[in-house]
Design a protein around this motif. Structure first.
Motif, short mmCIF file in Angstrom:
data_model
loop_
_atom_site.label_atom_id
_atom_site.label_comp_id
_atom_site.label_asym_id
_atom_site.label_seq_id
_atom_site.Cartn_x
_atom_site.Cartn_y
_atom_site.Cartn_z
N TRP A 174 0.86 -1.18 0.00
CA TRP A 174 0.00 0.00 0.00
C TRP A 174 0.90 1.22 0.00
O TRP A 174 1.78 1.36 0.85
N CYS A 175 0.72 2.12 -0.96
CA CYS A 175 1.52 3.34 -1.03
C CYS A 175 1.04 4.30 0.05
O CYS A 175 -0.14 4.65 0.12
N ALA A 176 1.96 4.75 0.88
CA ALA A 176 1.63 5.68 1.96
C ALA A 176 1.31 7.08 1.43
O ALA A 176 0.66 7.86 2.12
N LEU A 177 1.73 7.39 0.21
CA LEU A 177 1.51 8.73 -0.35
C LEU A 177 0.15 8.87 -1.04
O LEU A 177 -0.51 9.88 -0.90
N CYS A 178 -0.26 7.83 -1.78
CA CYS A 178 -1.53 7.93 -2.53
C CYS A 178 -2.59 6.95 -2.04
O CYS A 178 -3.71 6.94 -2.54
N ASN A 179 -2.22 6.10 -1.08
CA ASN A 179 -3.16 5.14 -0.49
C ASN A 179 -3.73 4.16 -1.51
O ASN A 179 -4.87 3.74 -1.41
N GLN A 180 -2.92 3.82 -2.52
CA GLN A 180 -3.33 2.86 -3.54
C GLN A 180 -2.58 1.55 -3.34
O GLN A 180 -1.46 1.53 -2.85
N TYR A 195 3.76 -0.34 -10.16
CA TYR A 195 2.52 -0.09 -10.87
C TYR A 195 1.39 0.08 -9.86
O TYR A 195 1.41 -0.54 -8.81
N GLY A 196 0.40 0.90 -10.19
CA GLY A 196 -0.79 1.03 -9.36
C GLY A 196 -0.92 2.36 -8.64
O GLY A 196 -1.96 2.64 -8.07
N HIS A 197 0.14 3.18 -8.66
CA HIS A 197 0.06 4.48 -7.99
C HIS A 197 -0.99 5.36 -8.67
O HIS A 197 -1.23 5.25 -9.87
N ALA A 198 -1.58 6.27 -7.90
CA ALA A 198 -2.49 7.26 -8.47
C ALA A 198 -1.71 8.12 -9.46
O ALA A 198 -0.49 8.29 -9.35
N LEU A 199 -2.40 8.67 -10.46
CA LEU A 199 -1.74 9.45 -11.50
C LEU A 199 -0.97 10.64 -10.94
O LEU A 199 0.06 11.03 -11.49
N ASP A 200 -1.44 11.22 -9.85
CA ASP A 200 -0.77 12.40 -9.28
C ASP A 200 0.15 12.05 -8.11
O ASP A 200 0.64 12.94 -7.42
N CYS A 201 0.42 10.78 -7.90
CA CYS A 201 1.28 10.36 -6.80
C CYS A 201 2.74 10.68 -7.12
O CYS A 201 3.22 10.34 -8.20
N SER A 204 3.03 5.55 -18.85
CA SER A 204 2.09 6.36 -19.60
C SER A 204 0.81 6.58 -18.79
O SER A 204 0.49 5.82 -17.88
N ASN A 205 0.10 7.61 -19.15
CA ASN A 205 -1.18 7.93 -18.52
C ASN A 205 -2.26 7.17 -19.28
O ASN A 205 -2.45 7.40 -20.47
N PRO A 206 -2.98 6.24 -18.63
CA PRO A 206 -3.98 5.45 -19.35
C PRO A 206 -5.16 6.29 -19.84
O PRO A 206 -5.91 5.84 -20.70
N ASP A 207 -5.33 7.51 -19.33
CA ASP A 207 -6.42 8.37 -19.78
C ASP A 207 -6.08 9.11 -21.07
O ASP A 207 -6.96 9.66 -21.72
N GLU A 208 -4.80 9.14 -21.43
CA GLU A 208 -4.38 9.81 -22.65
C GLU A 208 -4.27 8.79 -23.78
O GLU A 208 -3.62 7.78 -23.64
#
Length: 58
Positions: free
Chosen positions: A21-27, A39-45, A53-57
């Motif tokens: 569990w990432c302590a910075l983004c809680n993912q 892998y798995g961090h929030a995009l802004d982490c 890559s950004n999966p939204d782009e």
């Protein structure tokens, strides 16, 4: 550590190899055992690797 939404009883865990569990983004994240890429961090982490890559782009 586990996380449950309480509605289904399903519990997410980070007990597998390289999972944490990432302590910075809680993912829930996974560290690749051969490359070390996480892998798995929030995009802004701030811990998210910049080369991913950004999966939204498209």
């Amino acid at each position: 550590m586990s996380l449950s939404d309480g509605s289904t009883g399903t519990t997410l865990s980070a007990d597998g190899p390289g999972e944490f569990w990432c302590a910075l983004c809680n993912q829930r994240c996974t560290r690749n055992s051969s490359s070390g890429v996480e892998y798995g961090h929030a995009l802004d982490c701030p811990a998210r690797p910049s080369e991913l890559s950004n999966p939204d782009e498209k």
